[in-house]
Design an enzyme around this catalytic site. Structure first.
Site, PDB file in Angstrom:
ATOM      1  N   ALA A 162       0.863  -1.182   0.000  1.00 28.68           N
ATOM      2  CA  ALA A 162       0.000   0.000   0.000  1.00 28.68           C
ATOM      3  C   ALA A 162       0.895   1.226   0.000  1.00 28.68           C
ATOM      4  O   ALA A 162       1.885   1.272   0.749  1.00 28.68           O
ATOM      5  CB  ALA A 162      -0.889   0.008   1.242  1.00 28.68           C
ATOM      6  N   ASN A 222      -8.143  -6.099  -4.113  1.00 23.27           N
ATOM      7  CA  ASN A 222      -8.448  -4.671  -4.221  1.00 23.27           C
ATOM      8  C   ASN A 222      -9.954  -4.425  -4.212  1.00 23.27           C
ATOM      9  O   ASN A 222     -10.429  -3.453  -3.618  1.00 23.27           O
ATOM     10  CB  ASN A 222      -7.809  -4.082  -5.485  1.00 23.27           C
ATOM     11  CG  ASN A 222      -6.379  -3.625  -5.208  1.00 23.27           C
ATOM     12  OD1 ASN A 222      -5.927  -3.645  -4.059  1.00 23.27           O
ATOM     13  ND2 ASN A 222      -5.671  -3.229  -6.234  1.00 23.27           N
ATOM     14  N   ALA A 223     -10.705  -5.307  -4.852  1.00 23.06           N
ATOM     15  CA  ALA A 223     -12.157  -5.139  -4.864  1.00 23.06           C
ATOM     16  C   ALA A 223     -12.721  -5.272  -3.445  1.00 23.06           C
ATOM     17  O   ALA A 223     -13.580  -4.489  -3.028  1.00 23.06           O
ATOM     18  CB  ALA A 223     -12.794  -6.164  -5.799  1.00 23.06           C
ATOM     19  N   CYS A 274      -5.145   2.379  -8.109  1.00 22.75           N
ATOM     20  CA  CYS A 274      -5.488   0.966  -8.297  1.00 22.75           C
ATOM     21  C   CYS A 274      -6.954   0.610  -8.119  1.00 22.75           C
ATOM     22  O   CYS A 274      -7.506  -0.102  -8.954  1.00 22.75           O
ATOM     23  CB  CYS A 274      -4.655   0.122  -7.340  1.00 22.75           C
ATOM     24  SG  CYS A 274      -2.912   0.159  -7.794  1.00 22.75           S
TER      25      CYS A 274
HETATM   26  N1  LIG Z   1       0.861   1.958  -6.967  1.00 25.93           N
HETATM   27  C1  LIG Z   1       0.493   0.970  -6.176  1.00 25.93           C
HETATM   28  O1  LIG Z   1       0.246   1.159  -4.982  1.00 25.93           O
HETATM   29  C2  LIG Z   1       0.380  -0.443  -6.705  1.00 25.93           C
HETATM   30  C3  LIG Z   1       0.271  -1.493  -5.791  1.00 25.93           C
HETATM   31  C4  LIG Z   1       0.195  -2.784  -6.282  1.00 25.93           C
HETATM   32  C5  LIG Z   1       0.195  -3.002  -7.648  1.00 25.93           C
HETATM   33  N2  LIG Z   1       0.266  -1.967  -8.529  1.00 25.93           N
HETATM   34  C6  LIG Z   1       0.296  -2.272  -9.956  1.00 25.93           C
HETATM   35  O2  LIG Z   1       1.643  -2.218 -10.406  1.00 25.93           O
HETATM   36  C7  LIG Z   1       1.726  -1.703 -11.739  1.00 25.93           C
HETATM   37  C8  LIG Z   1       2.619  -0.497 -11.774  1.00 25.93           C
HETATM   38  O3  LIG Z   1       2.060   0.507 -10.948  1.00 25.93           O
HETATM   39  P1  LIG Z   1       2.869   1.798 -10.520  1.00 25.93           P
HETATM   40  O4  LIG Z   1       2.014   2.524  -9.548  1.00 25.93           O
HETATM   41  O5  LIG Z   1       4.261   1.414 -10.155  1.00 25.93           O
HETATM   42  O6  LIG Z   1       2.882   2.585 -11.930  1.00 25.93           O
HETATM   43  P2  LIG Z   1       3.806   3.826 -12.332  1.00 25.93           P
HETATM   44  O7  LIG Z   1       3.061   4.532 -13.401  1.00 25.93           O
HETATM   45  O8  LIG Z   1       4.249   4.553 -11.116  1.00 25.93           O
HETATM   46  O9  LIG Z   1       5.104   3.134 -12.953  1.00 25.93           O
HETATM   47  C9  LIG Z   1       5.121   2.456 -14.162  1.00 25.93           C
HETATM   48  C10 LIG Z   1       6.445   2.761 -14.860  1.00 25.93           C
HETATM   49  O10 LIG Z   1       6.544   1.940 -16.027  1.00 25.93           O
HETATM   50  C11 LIG Z   1       7.235   2.675 -17.007  1.00 25.93           C
HETATM   51  N3  LIG Z   1       7.005   2.097 -18.333  1.00 25.93           N
HETATM   52  C12 LIG Z   1       5.864   2.093 -19.063  1.00 25.93           C
HETATM   53  N4  LIG Z   1       6.055   1.448 -20.227  1.00 25.93           N
HETATM   54  C13 LIG Z   1       7.339   1.036 -20.239  1.00 25.93           C
HETATM   55  C14 LIG Z   1       8.135   0.309 -21.164  1.00 25.93           C
HETATM   56  N5  LIG Z   1       7.617  -0.114 -22.328  1.00 25.93           N
HETATM   57  N6  LIG Z   1       9.419   0.060 -20.854  1.00 25.93           N
HETATM   58  C15 LIG Z   1       9.933   0.497 -19.683  1.00 25.93           C
HETATM   59  N7  LIG Z   1       9.244   1.192 -18.755  1.00 25.93           N
HETATM   60  C16 LIG Z   1       7.951   1.449 -19.027  1.00 25.93           C
HETATM   61  C17 LIG Z   1       6.701   4.085 -16.854  1.00 25.93           C
HETATM   62  O11 LIG Z   1       7.602   5.038 -17.425  1.00 25.93           O
HETATM   63  C18 LIG Z   1       6.591   4.213 -15.327  1.00 25.93           C
HETATM   64  O12 LIG Z   1       7.736   4.797 -14.751  1.00 25.93           O
HETATM   65  C19 LIG Z   1       0.283  -1.437 -12.155  1.00 25.93           C
HETATM   66  O13 LIG Z   1      -0.194  -2.555 -12.833  1.00 25.93           O
HETATM   67  C20 LIG Z   1      -0.434  -1.294 -10.843  1.00 25.93           C
HETATM   68  O14 LIG Z   1      -1.797  -1.657 -10.945  1.00 25.93           O
HETATM   69  C21 LIG Z   1       0.382  -0.697  -8.071  1.00 25.93           C
END
Ligand SMILES: NC(=O)c1ccc[n+]([C@@H]2O[C@H](COP(=O)([O-])OP(=O)(O)OC[C@H]3O[C@@H](n4cnc5c(N)ncnc54)[C@H](O)[C@@H]3O)[C@@H](O)[C@H]2O)c1
Length: 457
Positions: A162, A222-223, A274
């Protein structure tokens, strides 16, 4: 000696902290985090990290330059790795079929094709991003569409951290989930990922499952979390009409061991990158399997969230004599929750926009999220200010609305704030954190969330 070479594609809120913790806990591995964003990678190399998370800087500093590296050389990172985590963003699709609901998998697929293009040795590809159930099948199809003899195994290892407590969650997780195909090579790959976490996570908290269960568990978790918030928020509306108090109700029901006390704080609504996108995705998946009743059930969790935001703004307008044109309103907090700079899907965005549409003069203050707030409200030039100091933000305001439960807002000098405001002064507490009786006695007209308004007129 380097035991494993790990790459992570995507240096965001998930990729950065998870890999920093793996590098800290496993000095025998080399961990390279790669991203297309040069600005993000550059920031990871300084002490001004691209995201704010308590304790993150210390963890990054422990590994950086030793066994933790940040790079824009994506092919290089993939090529030398045995294990490639992919944690790129998977936002809601905004175009074409499934627009507004389905997950947009273009970033994920691009990475899969890049892995295929540059790999010269076998690799385990780990889904760290949250993905629709059955994505691993698509990944396997793409990755194994090669004739150079390179073998790939796809593992699902969804991240449950989280924001705001990411480091603590990663160091001491409730569980780690690792799903694989139940073939001999799938089970072997699963074990490789178990071995990483076993460096610091007790074995009984490392769960293994089939790959589809792992993918679906993240959407379901998450749901369920969002559902609890919508449940208590729906009750908060009824409390306000019936002189019940939602805090008292939450306490009473939360002490039932079958229900439990967590995630029962009424609020102006959940935000974050999310919950909304993952529930929309769940709804879309259910619809595409013809499960309309299930889809409608989860859609209602989102509907209540939107209702909660809308009725918060409506209460402000009605409370302030049905017009807020030209009235200065200070929003205390813009991050979607405390202890993060992340504002994605923050209810504050929607509240600010609605207030601006009503021609109020909105002043936003937040200890960490002002930069993101500026971007979120970039379309609004007039009647909008960003102020660091909450006391300054409130000066001359008709109303203060608490949008984020930052600790600093729990211990403000409300008397000082009251003195500096227009009268009658209003306080709308969207997070239920203020001592209502105290601020009411100071002279405020108070609108707590989940109990009746306290007015002096
Ligand atoms: N933020 C949260 O709390 C959280 C928690 C659990 C899961 N998630 C999941 O994790 C995933 C990532 O979330 P996040 O919050 O870290 O997203 P984010 O947007 O902070 O980070 C994603 C990164 O991926 C990079 N990226 C995109 N396309 C790319 C490519 N082709 N090559 C290299 N880099 C690339 C972007 O530049 C960005 O920096 C999502 O699927 C999200 O649902 C997020």
């Amino acid at each position: 000696m380097t035991e494993k070479r790990i790459a992570c594609i995507g240096a965001g809120y998930v990729g950065g902290p998870t890999m920093a913790v793996i590098a800290m806990k496993c000095p025998q591995y080399k961990v390279t985090v790669a991203d297309i964003s040069e600005a993000r990678i550059a920031a990871w190399q300084t002490d001004d990290l691209p995201i704010y998370e308590p304790g993150l800087l210390e963890v990054v500093q422990a590994g950086r330059g030793r066994n933790l590296f940040f790079s824009t050389d994506i092919p290089g990172a993939i090529r030398e790795a045995d294990i490639v985590f992919v944690s790129v963003n998977t936002p809601t699709k905004t175009f074409g079929d499934g627009a507004g609901k389905a997950a947009d998998l273009q970033y994920w697929e691009r990475v899969a094709r890049e892995i295929l293009r540059v790999s010269t040795s076998p690799k385990i590809v780990v889904e760290k991003s949250t993905l629709p159930v059955k994505t691993a099948h698509i990944m396997e199809t793409i990755l194994n569409a090669n004739n150079n003899g390179v073998k790939f195994e796809v593992i699902s290892n969804p991240e449950f951290l989280a924001e705001g407590t990411a480091i603590q969650d990663l160091l001491d997780p409730d569980r780690v989930l690792i799903g694989s195909r139940e073939t001999p090579s799938g089970l072997k790959a699963r074990q490789e990922i178990v071995d990483i976490y076993a460096n610091w996570v007790p074995r009984e908290r490392i769960l293994t499952s089939n790959v589809w269960s792992a993918e679906l568990s993240k959407l379901a978790a998450n749901a369920f979390l969002a559902q609890r918030i919508s449940s208590i928020n729906s009750i908060s509306a009824l409390c306000e009409r019936t002189e019940a108090n939602v805090k008292e109700v939450a306490r009473a029901i939360g002490m039932d061991a079958r229900i439990g006390p967590r995630f029962l704080n009424a609020s102006v609504g959940f935000g974050g990158s999310c919950f909304k996108k993952d529930i929309l995705n769940l709804v879309y998946i259910c619809e595409s399997y013809g499960l309309q009743e299930v889809a409608r059930y989860w859609q209602a969790v989102l509907d209540i969230n939107e209702y909660q935001e809308k009725r918060f703004v409506r209460a402000m307008i009605r409370g302030m004599f049905n017009t807020i044109v030209g009235k200065r309103i200070a929003l205390f907090g813009f991050a979607f929750k405390a202890d993060t700079s992340d504002t994605r899907e923050s209810p504050a965005i929607y509240v600010a926009r609605d207030l601006l549409e009503e021609q109020a003069h909105v002043v936003v203050t937040d200890p960490k999220a002002l930069e993101n707030a500026r971007k979120d409200l970039a379309g609004y030039a007039e009647n909008l200010e960003f102020v660091e100091d909450p006391y300054e933000a409130a000066r001359g305001a008709h109303a203060v609305a608490i949008m984020t439960e930052w600790d600093v807002y729990r211990s403000l000098d409300w008397e000082r704030i009251y003195r500096s405001m227009e009268k009658p002064a209003f306080l709308f507490d969207g997070r239920d954190i203020v001592d209502y009786k105290h601020v009411y006695d100071l002279g405020f007209n108070v609108y707590p969330l989940g109990s009746p308004a306290m007015k002096h007129f």
